[in-house]
Design a protein around this motif. Structure first.
Motif, mmCIF file in Angstrom:
data_model
loop_
_atom_site.group_PDB
_atom_site.id
_atom_site.type_symbol
_atom_site.label_atom_id
_atom_site.label_comp_id
_atom_site.label_asym_id
_atom_site.label_seq_id
_atom_site.Cartn_x
_atom_site.Cartn_y
_atom_site.Cartn_z
ATOM 1 N N ASP A 70 51.842 -0.587 -38.299
ATOM 2 C CA ASP A 70 51.913 0.872 -38.411
ATOM 3 C C ASP A 70 52.680 1.510 -37.246
ATOM 4 O OD1 ASP A 70 50.100 0.644 -36.353
ATOM 5 O OD2 ASP A 70 48.452 1.631 -37.399
ATOM 6 N N ASP A 71 53.533 0.728 -36.593
ATOM 7 C CA ASP A 71 54.354 1.224 -35.486
ATOM 8 C C ASP A 71 55.788 1.506 -35.917
ATOM 9 O OD1 ASP A 71 52.243 1.037 -33.641
ATOM 10 O OD2 ASP A 71 52.644 -1.098 -33.338
ATOM 11 N N TYR A 72 56.034 1.629 -37.206
ATOM 12 C CA TYR A 72 57.390 1.864 -37.702
ATOM 13 C C TYR A 72 57.856 3.286 -37.383
ATOM 14 C CZ TYR A 72 54.525 3.546 -41.638
ATOM 15 O OH TYR A 72 53.591 4.178 -42.415
ATOM 16 N N ALA A 73 59.161 3.477 -37.450
ATOM 17 C CA ALA A 73 59.751 4.791 -37.191
ATOM 18 C C ALA A 73 59.922 5.555 -38.498
ATOM 19 C CB ALA A 73 61.108 4.613 -36.513
ATOM 20 N N ILE A 116 51.537 30.091 -39.805
ATOM 21 C CA ILE A 116 51.448 30.432 -41.224
ATOM 22 C C ILE A 116 50.736 29.338 -42.029
ATOM 23 C CG2 ILE A 116 53.468 29.547 -42.462
ATOM 24 C CD1 ILE A 116 54.108 32.410 -43.184
ATOM 25 N N GLY A 117 50.690 28.133 -41.497
ATOM 26 C CA GLY A 117 49.982 27.057 -42.176
ATOM 27 C C GLY A 117 50.877 26.172 -43.012
ATOM 28 N N TYR A 118 50.261 25.311 -43.768
ATOM 29 C CA TYR A 118 50.984 24.335 -44.577
ATOM 30 C C TYR A 118 51.681 25.008 -45.750
ATOM 31 C CZ TYR A 118 48.204 21.043 -41.893
ATOM 32 O OH TYR A 118 47.619 20.345 -40.882
ATOM 33 N N CYS A 119 52.808 24.445 -46.164
ATOM 34 C CA CYS A 119 53.580 25.035 -47.257
ATOM 35 C C CYS A 119 54.310 23.941 -48.041
ATOM 36 C CB CYS A 119 54.578 26.046 -46.718
ATOM 37 S SG CYS A 119 55.741 25.365 -45.542
ATOM 38 N N ASP A 120 54.518 24.180 -49.322
ATOM 39 C CA ASP A 120 55.310 23.288 -50.155
ATOM 40 C C ASP A 120 56.794 23.559 -49.931
ATOM 41 O OD1 ASP A 120 53.162 21.998 -51.302
ATOM 42 O OD2 ASP A 120 52.981 23.436 -52.935
ATOM 43 N N THR A 121 57.626 22.574 -50.222
ATOM 44 C CA THR A 121 59.064 22.712 -50.026
ATOM 45 C C THR A 121 59.814 22.420 -51.315
ATOM 46 O OG1 THR A 121 59.319 20.407 -49.397
ATOM 47 C CG2 THR A 121 58.909 21.964 -47.630
ATOM 48 N N ASN A 122 60.986 23.012 -51.420
ATOM 49 C CA ASN A 122 61.856 22.752 -52.568
ATOM 50 C C ASN A 122 62.570 21.412 -52.450
ATOM 51 O OD1 ASN A 122 61.238 25.263 -53.694
ATOM 52 N ND2 ASN A 122 62.741 26.254 -52.400
ATOM 53 N N ALA A 123 62.833 20.982 -51.233
ATOM 54 C CA ALA A 123 63.528 19.710 -51.006
ATOM 55 C C ALA A 123 62.949 19.037 -49.774
ATOM 56 C CB ALA A 123 65.022 19.940 -50.836
ATOM 57 N N SER A 124 62.429 17.837 -49.928
ATOM 58 C CA SER A 124 61.898 17.050 -48.823
ATOM 59 C C SER A 124 62.572 15.692 -48.819
ATOM 60 C CB SER A 124 60.385 16.844 -48.971
ATOM 61 O OG SER A 124 59.693 18.053 -48.879
ATOM 62 N N LEU A 125 62.840 15.198 -47.618
ATOM 63 C CA LEU A 125 63.467 13.889 -47.451
ATOM 64 C C LEU A 125 62.705 13.113 -46.385
ATOM 65 C CD1 LEU A 125 67.098 15.253 -47.160
ATOM 66 C CD2 LEU A 125 66.048 14.324 -49.221
ATOM 67 N N ALA A 126 62.536 11.818 -46.597
ATOM 68 C CA ALA A 126 61.881 10.955 -45.618
ATOM 69 C C ALA A 126 62.641 9.645 -45.523
ATOM 70 C CB ALA A 126 60.435 10.676 -46.030
ATOM 71 N N VAL A 127 62.736 9.104 -44.304
ATOM 72 C CA VAL A 127 63.368 7.801 -44.064
ATOM 73 C C VAL A 127 62.435 7.010 -43.163
ATOM 74 C CG1 VAL A 127 65.359 6.590 -43.123
ATOM 75 C CG2 VAL A 127 65.673 8.793 -44.247
ATOM 76 N N ILE A 128 62.186 5.745 -43.501
ATOM 77 C CA ILE A 128 61.282 4.884 -42.750
ATOM 78 C C ILE A 128 62.027 3.632 -42.331
ATOM 79 C CG2 ILE A 128 59.199 3.462 -42.885
ATOM 80 C CD1 ILE A 128 59.521 6.497 -45.094
ATOM 81 N N HIS A 129 61.962 3.314 -41.029
ATOM 82 C CA HIS A 129 62.571 2.098 -40.471
ATOM 83 C C HIS A 129 61.474 1.252 -39.843
ATOM 84 C CE1 HIS A 129 66.902 3.047 -40.732
ATOM 85 N NE2 HIS A 129 66.466 4.296 -40.712
ATOM 86 N N GLY A 130 61.510 -0.031 -40.087
ATOM 87 C CA GLY A 130 60.544 -0.966 -39.521
ATOM 88 C C GLY A 130 60.713 -2.303 -40.193
ATOM 89 N N ASP A 131 59.786 -3.197 -39.958
ATOM 90 C CA ASP A 131 59.829 -4.532 -40.559
ATOM 91 C C ASP A 131 58.905 -4.575 -41.758
ATOM 92 O OD1 ASP A 131 61.549 -5.484 -38.571
ATOM 93 O OD2 ASP A 131 59.858 -5.978 -37.247
ATOM 94 N N LEU A 132 59.383 -5.132 -42.853
ATOM 95 C CA LEU A 132 58.533 -5.329 -44.020
ATOM 96 C C LEU A 132 57.573 -6.476 -43.761
ATOM 97 C CD1 LEU A 132 61.120 -4.918 -46.926
ATOM 98 C CD2 LEU A 132 59.370 -3.285 -46.201
ATOM 99 N N ALA A 133 56.412 -6.406 -44.374
ATOM 100 C CA ALA A 133 55.399 -7.458 -44.199
ATOM 101 C C ALA A 133 55.856 -8.746 -44.856
ATOM 102 C CB ALA A 133 54.086 -7.007 -44.808
#
Length: 133
Positions: A70-73, A116-133
């Protein structure tokens, strides 16, 4: 036809050698593009079995293949708040696990008050780097 390619290096068009470990270790292990406004819609993804909508601005990315630890970027970016605010940032309230990553979006109305608190977005992007198990 199933097969394997085994190589220690890849040669560029300019003749430079690149170790395959550099390519494998430097590649994103998961990524996603989704619309969280209204009914969640995944636009495209890699190594994700699903994205869970856990409430306003709260999403969990579920990996098809777990990461080694769980130390991935990870990095998030978003565009457009489903409500009226123009400013958006991902909250530091993350839950990081080898098989999933939970994140939150927060917004504001004036660029200085993040209350203002949490809010939904029209466009979200995520990228994950690390080692696969």
């Amino acid at each position: 036809m199933a097969g394997k390619i085994i190589a220690d290096t890849i040669e560029t068009g300019a003749g430079a050698d690149i170790p395959t470990s550099y390519v494998v270790n430097g590649s994103a292990k998961a990524w996603a593009s989704w619309n969280g406004a209204g009914t969640l819609a995944v636009n495209d993804s890699l190594n994700l079995s699903s994205i869970s909508d856990l409430g306003t601005g709260n999403y969990q990315l579920n990996f098809s293949s777990s990461l080694n630890n769980d130390d991935y970027a990870y990095n998030f970016t978003g565009n457009g708040r489903a409500e009226s605010s123009k400013f958006l940032h991902s909250s530091m309230d993350y839950t990081v696990a080898t098989g999933s990553l939970q994140m939150y979006w927060s917004g504001n109305s004036n660029g200085t008050n993040w209350g203002i608190g949490y809010c939904d977005t029209n466009a979200s992007l995520a990228v994950i780097h690390g080692d696969l198990a």
